[in-house]
Design a protein around this motif. Structure first.
Motif, short mmCIF file in Angstrom:
data_model
loop_
_atom_site.label_atom_id
_atom_site.label_comp_id
_atom_site.label_asym_id
_atom_site.label_seq_id
_atom_site.Cartn_x
_atom_site.Cartn_y
_atom_site.Cartn_z
N GLU A 85 0.70 -1.09 -0.06
CA GLU A 85 0.02 0.01 0.19
C GLU A 85 0.99 1.15 -0.08
OE1 GLU A 85 -1.02 1.88 3.27
OE2 GLU A 85 0.98 1.67 3.56
N HIS A 125 -2.02 -4.78 -7.97
CA HIS A 125 -3.18 -3.45 -8.12
C HIS A 125 -2.64 -2.34 -8.24
CE1 HIS A 125 -3.68 -3.26 -4.02
NE2 HIS A 125 -4.37 -2.07 -4.25
N GLN A 127 -2.97 1.88 -7.28
CA GLN A 127 -3.54 2.97 -6.40
C GLN A 127 -3.32 4.36 -6.90
OE1 GLN A 127 -3.53 2.72 -2.28
NE2 GLN A 127 -4.01 0.47 -2.24
N ARG A 258 -11.44 -0.46 8.87
CA ARG A 258 -10.24 -0.63 7.92
C ARG A 258 -9.42 -1.47 8.34
NH1 ARG A 258 -10.17 1.21 3.65
NH2 ARG A 258 -8.20 2.22 3.62
N PHE A 260 -5.95 -1.78 8.24
CA PHE A 260 -4.52 -1.45 8.82
C PHE A 260 -4.55 -0.73 10.30
CE2 PHE A 260 -4.13 -0.69 4.14
CZ PHE A 260 -3.67 -1.90 3.75
N GLY A 283 -12.36 3.03 -2.98
CA GLY A 283 -11.28 3.85 -2.39
C GLY A 283 -11.57 3.94 -0.69
N GLY A 285 -9.67 5.37 3.24
CA GLY A 285 -8.63 6.37 3.90
C GLY A 285 -8.95 6.43 5.19
N GLY A 286 -8.11 7.40 5.77
CA GLY A 286 -8.51 7.77 7.11
C GLY A 286 -7.17 8.58 7.47
N TYR A 288 -4.20 9.01 10.48
CA TYR A 288 -3.04 8.00 11.20
C TYR A 288 -2.26 8.99 12.03
CZ TYR A 288 -1.30 9.61 6.59
OH TYR A 288 -1.01 10.32 5.22
N GLY A 304 -5.20 10.60 4.56
CA GLY A 304 -5.09 10.23 3.14
C GLY A 304 -5.87 9.36 2.63
N PHE A 305 -5.96 9.14 1.41
CA PHE A 305 -6.73 7.96 0.92
C PHE A 305 -6.18 7.38 -0.35
CE2 PHE A 305 -8.38 11.21 -1.75
CZ PHE A 305 -8.42 10.62 -3.18
N GLY A 308 -8.50 2.38 -5.89
CA GLY A 308 -7.95 1.22 -6.69
C GLY A 308 -8.28 1.59 -8.22
P1 HAM Z 1 -6.93 -0.16 1.11
O1 HAM Z 1 -8.36 0.08 1.37
O2 HAM Z 1 -6.15 -1.38 1.48
O3 HAM Z 1 -6.29 1.28 1.68
O4 HAM Z 1 -6.55 0.14 -0.73
C1 HAM Z 1 -7.12 1.40 -1.22
C2 HAM Z 1 -7.95 0.71 -2.51
O5 HAM Z 1 -7.15 0.03 -3.38
C3 HAM Z 1 -9.19 -0.11 -2.06
O6 HAM Z 1 -10.41 0.79 -1.79
C4 HAM Z 1 -9.34 -0.76 -3.33
O7 HAM Z 1 -10.05 0.09 -4.19
C5 HAM Z 1 -7.93 -1.08 -3.80
N1 HAM Z 1 -7.52 -2.28 -3.74
C6 HAM Z 1 -6.93 -2.72 -2.53
N2 HAM Z 1 -6.42 -4.06 -2.53
C7 HAM Z 1 -6.95 -4.32 -3.83
C8 HAM Z 1 -6.69 -5.49 -4.31
N3 HAM Z 1 -6.19 -6.74 -4.00
N4 HAM Z 1 -6.94 -5.54 -5.66
C9 HAM Z 1 -7.55 -4.52 -6.33
N5 HAM Z 1 -7.73 -3.39 -5.79
C10 HAM Z 1 -7.46 -3.21 -4.35
C11 HAM Z 1 -4.79 1.60 1.71
O8 HAM Z 1 -4.03 0.86 0.62
C12 HAM Z 1 -4.50 2.64 2.32
N6 HAM Z 1 -3.07 3.16 2.00
C13 HAM Z 1 -5.15 3.93 2.03
C14 HAM Z 1 -4.91 5.37 2.71
C15 HAM Z 1 -4.07 6.19 2.12
N7 HAM Z 1 -5.24 5.46 4.08
C16 HAM Z 1 -4.74 6.59 4.46
N8 HAM Z 1 -3.96 7.15 3.24
#
Ligand code: HAM
Length: 426
Positions: A85, A125, A127, A258, A260, A283, A285-286, A288, A304-305, A308
């Motif tokens: 991520e 994937h 992002q 969520r 994490f 999508g 986020g939140g 941290y 942040g957020f 995908g």
């Molecule tokens: P996450 O919810 O794990 O958050 O992933 C963000 C988006 O990536 C998901 O809503 C989804 O659209 C896409 N996604 C996740 N896993 C997959 C997968 N295996 N295949 C396809 N699409 C996928 C994060 O990654 C955090 N870093 C978000 C964040 C940013 N929070 C704070 N800042």
């Protein structure tokens, strides 16, 4: 002799090729525009990091760190992980470089998770995301959510719902966890197979579980919103009323914790209802507010957020939204050996037009077939008579029934004439 068997892309990964990649590129370009409008600059960090960045960042007990990370040792004996991520890497970079705050960055990145592949869930994937560090002002939460919302709106998505919750800060959550653990301990026999014995490792994960037994047990248990301190409650109220002020509809979802461990206070997810119930988050986020410290930095709030790209493309398809991307303006067909085409395409491209040509001195028929397939607005034909007279024949490829489908122009006028055609087509 080397093995001649073709080798395919790894399971759970996809090649994104012309035909599809135009949509991908449109999403990235649109996101870049919106991120810049909101004051975010592009940040690029390495695809692999010391495994500690993720173990400390997303939490060693998170499913992603325990079961899904691609961890490897390099030739120097260091243990690295491919980025699962984007957030932990960006915060690592923040801690390393001490930029002035508020620090607002956006990114486009592949992410790697060893998941069970299915529609909308891949092992690699991509992002699009933003991170903003250096303030816990709730109006920043509103802006970050608004950026995602306006981006989806601009793309043409109309069936995305914003779910929002507050995870509270460490103290509110500690109180909640005591109560939740007591509840889960009492009802552990009714949890799903995975959580019956494993719930105590990270009780919040049970709230994330979509299996019916876990949903039933947690629905009947305590909810985090009821444990928020005055400050956290006020923060959440300012975020939701800010969303009301700028006309972004939201849905309070007390189960949204969520995946994490770094999240504090505001958490949110964008659910594409057109995608049905599985893999429908486009999508999430939140906040941290402890992550920078966990990665060895000064206490610094952040939010942040990530969204995908593959999921967004699926949601657009499900809502029947067609992303238009500009195709070729012209395709040059030169049956005199190709040297005229060489100069012509250079001149047209220098004038800002998208132009392609054919190679290998093919027949007129074969070159025209390619021109038709290319999707270009016009074909520029150069045969022996055109070469003789210093002219080019322009043929309209998109409107076959118009009377002036074909016209002859001098080489000197060709750029202006093609521009005329493409302007008319707009
Ligand atoms: P996450 O919810 O794990 O958050 O992933 C963000 C988006 O990536 C998901 O809503 C989804 O659209 C896409 N996604 C996740 N896993 C997959 C997968 N295996 N295949 C396809 N699409 C996928 C994060 O990654 C955090 N870093 C978000 C964040 C940013 N929070 C704070 N800042």
């Amino acid at each position: 002799m080397s093995d001649p068997t073709p080798i395919n892309a790894p399971i759970g990964t996809r090649d994104i090729l012309p035909g599809e990649s135009e949509h991908f590129a449109t999403l990235v370009a649109t996101f870049a525009t919106w991120a810049q409008r909101y004051g975010f600059g592009l940040a690029l960090t390495p695809l692999f990091e010391d495994v500690g960045v993720f173990n400390r960042g997303i939490g060693e007990d998170s499913d992603v760190a325990r079961k899904e990370m691609y961890v490897f040792e390099d030739r120097g004996g260091r243990t690295y992980a491919l980025r699962p991520e984007g957030t932990a890497s960006i915060v690592r970079a923040f801690v390393q470089h001490h930029p002035t705050t508020p620090w607002k960055v956006w990114y486009i990145t592949p992410a790697f998770r060893y998941e069970r592949p299915q529609a909308g869930r891949y092992r690699q994937h991509h992002q699009l995301g933003v991170e903003a560090l250096g303030t816990d002002d709730p109006y920043l939460d509103v802006e970050v959510i608004a950026l995602a919302w306006r981006f989806y709106e601009h793309l043409g998505l109309r069936q995305v719902r914003l779910h929002i919750n507050s995870m509270g800060h460490a103290e509110c959550r500690a109180m909640y966890l005591t109560q939740l653990s007591a509840h889960l301990s009492e009802h552990s026999g009714s949890l799903c197979d995975e959580h019956r014995d494993g719930w105590s490792r990270n009780p919040l994960r049970v709230l994330d579980c979509k299996k019916e037994p876990c949903v039933a047990v947690t629905d009947a248990g305590p909810m985090l919103v009821d444990f928020l301190c005055e400050d956290c409650r006020e923060h959440f109220a300012t975020v939701t009323s800010g969303l009301d002020t700028i006309g972004i509809p939201w849905l309070a979802n007390p189960r949204l914790v969520r995946g994490f461990d770094y999240y504090t206070r505001t958490t949110f997810e964008f659910v594409a209802e057109a995608l049905g119930s599985a893999q429908n988050a486009v999508g999430g986020g939140g906040r941290y507010d402890k992550l920078a410290e966990q990665l060895g930095g000064e206490p610094t709030s952040g939010i942040g957020f990530g969204s995908g790209i593959e999921r967004l493309l699926l949601a657009l398809e499900a809502e029947k939204v067609v992303l238009t991307s500009k195709g070729l303006d012209a395709f040059v067909v030169d049956t005199t050996g190709g040297a005229v085409a060489l100069e012509l395409v250079e001149r047209l491209r220098a004038a800002g037009l998208s132009v392609d040509r054919s190679y290998d001195q093919r027949s007129m028929k074969s070159q025209m077939k390619r021109a038709d397939r290319s999707g270009a607005a016009v074909a520029l034909l150069v045969g022996p008579s055109e070469r003789e007279s210093g002219t080019v024949t322009i043929r309209d490829l998109r409107n076959s029934d118009v009377a002036d489908r074909q016209q002859s122009v001098t080489l000197a006028d060709v750029v202006a004439s093609v521009q005329d055609y493409t302007n008319k087509a707009k």
